[in-house]
Design an enzyme around this catalytic site. Structure first.
Site, PDB file in Angstrom:
ATOM      1  N   ASN A 167      -3.867  -8.489 -15.805  1.00  0.00           N
ATOM      2  CA  ASN A 167      -2.737  -8.945 -14.207  1.00  0.00           C
ATOM      3  C   ASN A 167      -3.776 -10.408 -13.739  1.00  0.00           C
ATOM      4  O   ASN A 167      -2.963 -11.990 -13.572  1.00  0.00           O
ATOM      5  CB  ASN A 167      -3.583  -8.288 -13.482  1.00  0.00           C
ATOM      6  N   ASP A 168      -4.947 -10.895 -14.375  1.00  0.00           N
ATOM      7  CA  ASP A 168      -5.954 -11.905 -14.228  1.00  0.00           C
ATOM      8  C   ASP A 168      -5.328 -12.807 -15.507  1.00  0.00           C
ATOM      9  O   ASP A 168      -4.716 -14.453 -15.067  1.00  0.00           O
ATOM     10  CB  ASP A 168      -7.244 -12.151 -14.216  1.00  0.00           C
ATOM     11  N   CYS A 198      -6.938  -3.247 -20.528  1.00  0.00           N
ATOM     12  CA  CYS A 198      -6.892  -2.496 -18.944  1.00  0.00           C
ATOM     13  C   CYS A 198      -5.669  -3.184 -17.928  1.00  0.00           C
ATOM     14  O   CYS A 198      -5.705  -2.730 -16.878  1.00  0.00           O
ATOM     15  CB  CYS A 198      -8.429  -2.078 -18.668  1.00  0.00           C
ATOM     16  N   GLU A 255     -10.013 -12.537 -19.393  1.00  0.00           N
ATOM     17  CA  GLU A 255      -8.606 -12.678 -18.737  1.00  0.00           C
ATOM     18  C   GLU A 255      -8.742 -13.903 -17.504  1.00  0.00           C
ATOM     19  O   GLU A 255      -8.095 -14.178 -17.323  1.00  0.00           O
ATOM     20  CB  GLU A 255      -8.617 -10.975 -17.404  1.00  0.00           C
ATOM     21  N   ARG A 297      -0.167 -15.205  -7.757  1.00  0.00           N
ATOM     22  CA  ARG A 297       0.519 -14.131  -7.266  1.00  0.00           C
ATOM     23  C   ARG A 297       0.933 -14.015  -5.521  1.00  0.00           C
ATOM     24  O   ARG A 297       1.932 -13.363  -5.917  1.00  0.00           O
ATOM     25  CB  ARG A 297       0.043 -13.486  -8.075  1.00  0.00           C
ATOM     26  N   ARG A 334     -12.945  -0.130 -11.437  1.00  0.00           N
ATOM     27  CA  ARG A 334     -12.917  -0.704 -10.671  1.00  0.00           C
ATOM     28  C   ARG A 334     -14.164  -0.771  -9.560  1.00  0.00           C
ATOM     29  O   ARG A 334     -14.273   0.381  -8.892  1.00  0.00           O
ATOM     30  CB  ARG A 334     -11.905  -1.577 -10.287  1.00  0.00           C
ATOM     31  N   ARG A 339     -17.171  -1.338 -15.310  1.00  0.00           N
ATOM     32  CA  ARG A 339     -16.577  -3.463 -14.603  1.00  0.00           C
ATOM     33  C   ARG A 339     -17.574  -2.919 -13.885  1.00  0.00           C
ATOM     34  O   ARG A 339     -18.236  -2.655 -12.518  1.00  0.00           O
ATOM     35  CB  ARG A 339     -15.504  -2.870 -14.425  1.00  0.00           C
ATOM     36  N   HIS A 361       0.745  -1.063   0.181  1.00  0.00           N
ATOM     37  CA  HIS A 361       0.376   0.324  -0.103  1.00  0.00           C
ATOM     38  C   HIS A 361       0.857   1.481  -0.116  1.00  0.00           C
ATOM     39  O   HIS A 361       0.645   2.379  -0.815  1.00  0.00           O
ATOM     40  CB  HIS A 361      -0.926   0.186   1.072  1.00  0.00           C
TER      41      HIS A 361
END
Ligand code: PEP
Ligand code: MG
Length: 585
Positions: free
Chosen positions: A462-463, A510, A439, A473, A304, A340, A197
């Site tokens: 990412n996925d 994306c 994805e 991951r 998101r 989304r 973070h």
């Protein structure tokens, strides 16, 4: 003892790009140093428990003050601090520590140390990466209570009144969110990783950061001159004159390049041979629309929506969602906003709600699967989206699609929702463009069939990388294999884009792969239509597109497709586009 002032180079992880030079300001040297264990007389046990309770109250008050003073641009990161507040009174700390003090008759510090270690071990054993990362939250909360127990004053980052570089063992989100840009040039930490973070906040603030340096706080003395190269993940302590001059030049060049690039960010992203690309921003909250506009985004490519469902006990209602979506649609109009639908579970568990108990959450009841099993929750969101679509250029995007059935079922629900909105006489737009995230490998393989049912594709790398390469991951042992340049990933992306082109629908990207300039020659050669990324990455991506010719990138792609490893592809990119890329910021 004489102070060692020879030049030292420390290597860590690049947390946030950029270069800064300045005086070190040690914030937190390895938390609270040594904790001793001692026994308490039976008659003093209650007093010891009270001492612990007072420390918790003080820690909570401190944190509440911090939350109140979080600067506007970091408001949405305050949610993590709200979770910390709840953790203070969690049974795991509070109840268990008090129990230990009473049953073992030990001092509060030792009891807290024990419960923290147990709780951390419990979280570390959980395979789900989201829950695993909660171990760090426990540590932050525990450190704050401990500091109050031993009577050490908290370093007040907001109160630092000189221009410095923070050097910390571990900066908590609470501390990072106090950073004032006019005071803090950058920061470095012993702990932390790229996905922490703390590093996300550094990138939002656009200040250089190097993390995971291990021993920075024991090597670097207060007021020592240090150079932070956030792009390379390097810190130089006590630089020699020659090094200083070299980095001073580099820092100036970097700042100039960045300013130049930002200045041109409103101009279109057109390749050197005249092909236009749409470069959009990824957001999670309406407040981030400003960042997308300021960085020259051509719309929102990924909104998101999970955020509004997190850290609460009930699901948000239609009106609450509608107000947020409408605000974003109106602010961006006439540019597109791609909303989304809910992508929860997997690594995005919604705390306090119906989180399924799954051995393999990444392969479990997440995203569209969750929504189709909870049509009530899904329809509420769909109603809000169709209503917002009457106020702007809104598109709908469905996550984690793995087959045609999921799309057909969703379209049925959209029709039902549109009918009910008509009955309720509420303004809405049923003719909204519907797209799907690609994805999951199965979706990629049947992309031609899926293309018949939808208006556009958006590749979620990412996925897609995780599922294509079979790499969890959250598993450090195999993290080195996670690579977007793996030949299978490149072929798969090409396959998806080709399927879309044959059916005359556009393919966007994306995932994080879209935000890294090194990937551009390949993506442009493949023929991707649009890219969406964190707003801060938009200017450099637009700038690099202007330097690349699509016709050359197509020839380059032919060479890329002959490579048999990510490493070879990387080398080919370096050899062909290296010079251009090093100037790309
Ligand atoms: C992706 O998977 O690439 C993506 C953009 O979705 P998220 O990161 O939200 O899973
Ligand atoms: Mg995803």
């Amino acid at each position: 003892m004489p102070v060692d002032t020879s030049e030292i180079i420390l290597r860590g992880i690049s947390g946030s790009p950029g270069i800064c030079i300045g005086k070190a300001y040690l914030v937190d040297k390895e938390g609270v140093d040594v904790i001793e264990k001692y026994n308490i007389n039976p008659e003093a046990v209650r007093k010891e428990a009270d001492r612990f309770k007072t420390a918790v109250t003080k820690a909570r008050n401190e944190l509440e003050d911090t939350i109140k003073n979080v600067p506007e641009e970091l408001r949405h990161h305050a949610a993590i601090l709200e979770t910390h507040l709840l953790l203070h009174k969690d049974k795991m700390f509070y109840g268990k520590t008090i129990d230990l003090i009473k049953t073992e008759r030990i001092n509060a510090e030792w009891a807290l140390k024990e419960t923290t270690a147990q709780a951390k071990a419990m979280f570390n054993d959980i395979p789900d990466p989201y829950l695993k990362s909660r171990a760090a939250d426990i540590e932050h909360v525990s450190e704050r209570i401990m500091r109050n127990l031993v009577g050490r004053k908290a370093v007040n980052i907001a109160g630092i009144d000189k221009r410095v570089i923070l050097v910390a063992h571990n900066l908590s989100p609470a501390q990072t969110s106090q950073i004032q840009l006019e005071k803090i040039k950058g920061f470095i930490t012993d702990r932390g990783g790229r996905a922490s973070h703390t590093s996300i906040i550094a990138r939002t603030l656009e200040i250089p950061a190097v993390l995971g340096l291990d021993k920075a706080t024991s090597i670097i003395k207060n007021d020592a001159i240090i150079i932070v190269d956030g792009s390379a993940g390097i810190v130089i302590v006590n630089p020699e004159e020659e090094t200083f001059i070299r980095y001073d030049e580099l820092a100036k060049k970097y700042a100039l390049r960045k300013a130049d690039i930002l200045r041109t960010s409103a101009q279109p992203a057109e390749s050197s041979d005249g092909q236009a690309f749409s470069i959009m921003g990824n957001i999670e909250l309406p407040e981030e629309v400003v960042a997308v506009k300021d960085h020259g985004g051509d719309g929102i490519g990924l909104y998101r929506t999970e955020f509004l469902y997190m850290n609460r006990d009930t699901f948000p209602g239609e009106q609450e969602l509608f107000i947020q979506y409408k605000e974003v649609a109106e602010l961006m109009y006439p540019q597109p906003v791609t909303i989304r639908t809910l992508d929860v579970n997997g690594d995005k568990a919604i705390l306090g709600m119906e989180t399924p108990d799954e051995a393999n959450p990444a392969l479990g009841l997440r995203a569209i699967r969750f929504c189709l099993q909870k049509p009530g929750i899904f329809k509420t969101q769909l109603r809000a989206i169709l209503r917002a679509a009457a106020f702007g250029n809104v598109r709908l995007l469905l996550p984690m699609i793995s087959g045609c059935e999921e799309i057909r079922e969703t379209i049925q629900l959209i029709d039902q929702v549109a009918n009910s909105l008509k009955k309720d006489q509420l303004p809405h737009n049923r003719d909204i463009k519907i797209g799907i995230m690609i994805e999951v490998p199965s979706a990629a393989i049947i992309a031609d069939q899926l293309a018949d049912l939808v208006d556009f594709f958006s590749i979620g790398t990412n996925d897609l990388v995780q599922y294509t390469l079979a790499i969890d991951r959250g598993n450090r042992q195999v993290a080195y294999l996670y690579n977007t340049l793996h030949p299978a990933v490149i072929r798969m992306i090409k396959f998806i884009v080709n399927a879309g082109k044959k059916k005359h629908i556009k393919t966007f990207m994306c995932g994080e792969m879209a935000s890294e300039i090194i990937n551009l020659p390949i993506l442009m050669g493949i023929g991707i239509d649009a890219l969406s990324m964190a707003p801060q990455s938009i200017p450099s991506i637009k700038n690099m597109i202007r330097k690349i010719s699509v016709s050359e990138s197509r020839l380059f792609l032919k060479e890329v497709l002959k490579q048999t490893s990510a490493l070879d592809t990387m080398q080919l990119i370096e050899d062909t586009y290296g010079k251009m890329l090093t100037n790309g910021v």
